[in-house]
Enzyme design. Sequence first.
Site, short mmCIF file in Angstrom:
data_model
loop_
_atom_site.label_atom_id
_atom_site.label_comp_id
_atom_site.label_asym_id
_atom_site.label_seq_id
_atom_site.Cartn_x
_atom_site.Cartn_y
_atom_site.Cartn_z
N ASP A 13 11.83 -108.35 12.99
CA ASP A 13 12.08 -107.32 14.02
C ASP A 13 12.38 -107.90 15.39
O ASP A 13 12.05 -107.32 16.43
CB ASP A 13 10.87 -106.35 14.11
CG ASP A 13 10.55 -105.75 12.75
OD1 ASP A 13 11.49 -105.50 11.99
OD2 ASP A 13 9.35 -105.56 12.46
N LYS A 16 17.59 -108.70 15.19
CA LYS A 16 18.71 -109.36 14.47
C LYS A 16 19.89 -108.41 14.30
O LYS A 16 21.04 -108.79 14.49
CB LYS A 16 18.23 -109.83 13.07
CG LYS A 16 17.12 -110.87 13.12
CD LYS A 16 16.60 -111.21 11.76
CE LYS A 16 15.81 -110.13 11.07
NZ LYS A 16 14.53 -109.78 11.68
N GLY A 40 14.64 -103.75 8.05
CA GLY A 40 15.09 -102.58 8.80
C GLY A 40 15.77 -103.10 10.05
O GLY A 40 15.11 -103.57 10.96
N HIS A 41 17.10 -103.09 10.05
CA HIS A 41 17.86 -103.66 11.17
C HIS A 41 18.52 -102.54 11.96
O HIS A 41 19.36 -101.80 11.43
CB HIS A 41 18.93 -104.64 10.64
CG HIS A 41 18.33 -105.84 9.95
ND1 HIS A 41 19.07 -106.82 9.34
CD2 HIS A 41 17.04 -106.21 9.79
CE1 HIS A 41 18.27 -107.74 8.85
NE2 HIS A 41 17.02 -107.39 9.10
N GLN A 223 13.92 -110.42 7.76
CA GLN A 223 12.55 -110.84 8.05
C GLN A 223 12.59 -111.92 9.14
O GLN A 223 13.50 -111.90 9.96
CB GLN A 223 11.82 -111.35 6.79
CG GLN A 223 11.45 -110.26 5.80
CD GLN A 223 12.63 -109.76 4.97
OE1 GLN A 223 13.30 -110.54 4.32
NE2 GLN A 223 12.86 -108.48 4.98
P1 GDP Z 1 15.57 -106.52 13.31
O1 GDP Z 1 14.80 -106.18 12.09
O2 GDP Z 1 15.39 -107.95 13.72
O3 GDP Z 1 17.01 -106.14 13.24
O4 GDP Z 1 14.94 -105.66 14.50
P2 GDP Z 1 14.52 -104.10 14.43
O5 GDP Z 1 15.74 -103.29 14.47
O6 GDP Z 1 13.55 -103.87 13.34
O7 GDP Z 1 13.69 -103.97 15.77
C1 GDP Z 1 14.24 -104.27 17.01
C2 GDP Z 1 14.11 -103.03 17.91
O8 GDP Z 1 14.32 -103.40 19.26
C3 GDP Z 1 15.16 -101.98 17.60
O9 GDP Z 1 14.59 -100.71 17.88
C4 GDP Z 1 16.27 -102.27 18.60
O10 GDP Z 1 17.03 -101.12 18.94
C5 GDP Z 1 15.47 -102.74 19.79
N1 GDP Z 1 16.12 -103.75 20.64
C6 GDP Z 1 16.92 -104.78 20.30
N2 GDP Z 1 17.21 -105.54 21.36
C7 GDP Z 1 16.56 -104.98 22.41
C8 GDP Z 1 16.44 -105.32 23.80
O11 GDP Z 1 16.96 -106.30 24.30
N3 GDP Z 1 15.65 -104.49 24.57
C9 GDP Z 1 15.04 -103.39 24.06
N4 GDP Z 1 14.30 -102.67 24.89
N5 GDP Z 1 15.13 -103.05 22.77
C10 GDP Z 1 15.87 -103.84 21.96
P1 IMO Z 2 13.26 -107.24 9.25
O1 IMO Z 2 14.44 -107.82 8.52
C1 IMO Z 2 8.91 -107.24 9.80
C2 IMO Z 2 6.49 -107.95 6.23
C3 IMO Z 2 5.64 -106.81 5.71
C4 IMO Z 2 4.49 -107.60 5.10
C5 IMO Z 2 5.15 -108.83 4.54
C6 IMO Z 2 5.44 -108.75 3.03
O2 IMO Z 2 13.43 -105.83 9.68
O3 IMO Z 2 12.83 -108.15 10.34
P2 IMO Z 2 7.23 -107.40 1.59
O4 IMO Z 2 7.47 -105.94 1.46
O5 IMO Z 2 8.40 -108.18 2.08
O6 IMO Z 2 6.63 -108.00 0.35
O7 IMO Z 2 6.07 -107.52 2.72
O8 IMO Z 2 6.38 -108.97 5.23
N1 IMO Z 2 7.93 -107.65 6.37
C7 IMO Z 2 8.53 -107.47 7.56
N2 IMO Z 2 8.03 -107.43 8.81
N3 IMO Z 2 10.25 -107.10 9.60
C8 IMO Z 2 10.77 -107.16 8.36
O9 IMO Z 2 12.10 -107.18 8.13
C9 IMO Z 2 9.90 -107.30 7.26
N4 IMO Z 2 10.07 -107.35 5.92
C10 IMO Z 2 8.87 -107.58 5.40
O10 IMO Z 2 5.23 -105.96 6.75
O11 IMO Z 2 3.63 -108.02 6.13
MG MG Z 3 13.35 -104.81 11.46
#
Ligand code: GDP
Ligand code: IMO
Ligand code: MG
Length: 425
Positions: A13, A16, A40-41, A223
């Site tokens: 998270d 990416k 979840g991207h 991840q």
């Molecule tokens: P990922 O799994 O690495 O793609 O990241 P996620 O989408 O799960 O979580 C990142 C969250 O931060 C999302 O809600 C994005 O919209 C938000 N986000 C990304 N870059 C920034 C930033 O520079 N500032 C803020 N405030 N939010 C951001």
């Molecule tokens: P993105 O790509 C954050 C965590 C789960 C758990 C552990 C194992 O959005 O960054 P799993 O279901 O993979 O066997 O769970 O990994 N986990 C993540 N945490 N971002 C993710 O993906 C994750 N995918 C799995 O919360 O701790």
């Molecule tokens: Mg994510």
Amino acid sequence: MSATILVGTQWGDEGKGKIIDVLTKDVDCVIRFQGGNNAGHTVIIGDDKYVLHLIPSGIFRGDVKNIIGNGVVVDPISLVEEMKGLIDSKINVDNIELSSRAQMVMPYHKKMDLLKEANRAEGDKIGTTGRGIGPAYCDKATRSGIRAYELLDLELFKARFTTECEKYNAIFADADFEQLDIDATWTELENAAKFLKSNIKDSVYTINKLIKENKNILFEGAQGALLDIDHGTYPFVTSSSTTSGGACGGTGVSPRHIDSVYGVIKAYTTRVGEGPFQTELFDEVGKELARIGHEFGATTGRPRRCGWFDAVASGYSCMVNGIDKLAITKLDVLDKLKEIKICTSYEIDGKITKEMPSDCKLLEKVVPQYEVLEGWVSPTTEARAFDELPKKAQIYLKRMAELVNADIGIVSVGPKRDQTFTVNH
Ligand code: GDP
Ligand code: IMO
Ligand code: MG
């Protein structure tokens, strides 16, 4: 031609999805190489927010090819749902290719994930996403997994699914766990297989052809490095190789073709699920980071644990990944803080170290040693160049980069596409 791997350097998270979407402006193909719909991207385009689980984040640029590589575990029912969701939003999904070698996550894997988690004692629970990821990789390793090409022959697929499902149902029966209705589940799987038929290709050839044609390719990690099955905080990890090395095996590309590795790094740290988190904050500052950063899981909606930037863990991660450029995200979340801490070493049993222990029990004992920096206490969200940032924010970013031994390539100051700028050295 360039082949760039982008990975998360913390526990996921990091942002990416946003950075891939930004970088895809200059790219011909984006490839996922590991994980599954545990990811979840988030990508925000204008006023629209999209959360992608299996589909690469290059999907919003019409002419970009989006490949789900052989290293990914794919829930076909969920992939079809995701594709249909994008079609409803008028996003073109014709450019999606699913590797014929990718392993399928079957409904019995999801059930098994839940059963295993339920059977783990308190303290041993991993807090998985419940998406069947671990059991699917388990079947891959024990060589009983179903691969995507098997979806092309429905008769054979049905026979394989039925045999495997019966085996799992026997285990569920023994555990007094609800069994799967084979007929009803098959109907869903058959529909998904029919829908995906034209997307299934031997992507190893597609990707290597693109490389030969000198195209620009981006590998999208899911991840984060600290969730890597080998290099992460085992056993509190996911079941795939989330580090840059995983990109080659997960796509069929030789390491000789890789040019650079981008590491996405949040300006602080979050973790969702169980496991050690050395700089976790349980105070008001932690709550503030969660509130301002909207730190809720994009897949499960669970609150993310928040803490200070940990240069020991991230430095380890940058070393393992061979990060040459950092994309630092969510700097804006720190805008209101009067002081900001960076963990620069660990104290474990009275001894100071800058190395990340492999033993989770030692990680639980870590007393983080902090360096305190002054906050900039002014907004960064409008900055579009490094020198437009407040001086103290520049100092913070430079210190982060110095501690993890990598250069800053991109800074993100908000969730939107344009709240991003590159940094030249
Ligand atoms: P990922 O799994 O690495 O793609 O990241 P996620 O989408 O799960 O979580 C990142 C969250 O931060 C999302 O809600 C994005 O919209 C938000 N986000 C990304 N870059 C920034 C930033 O520079 N500032 C803020 N405030 N939010 C951001
Ligand atoms: P993105 O790509 C954050 C965590 C789960 C758990 C552990 C194992 O959005 O960054 P799993 O279901 O993979 O066997 O769970 O990994 N986990 C993540 N945490 N971002 C993710 O993906 C994750 N995918 C799995 O919360 O701790
Ligand atoms: Mg994510």
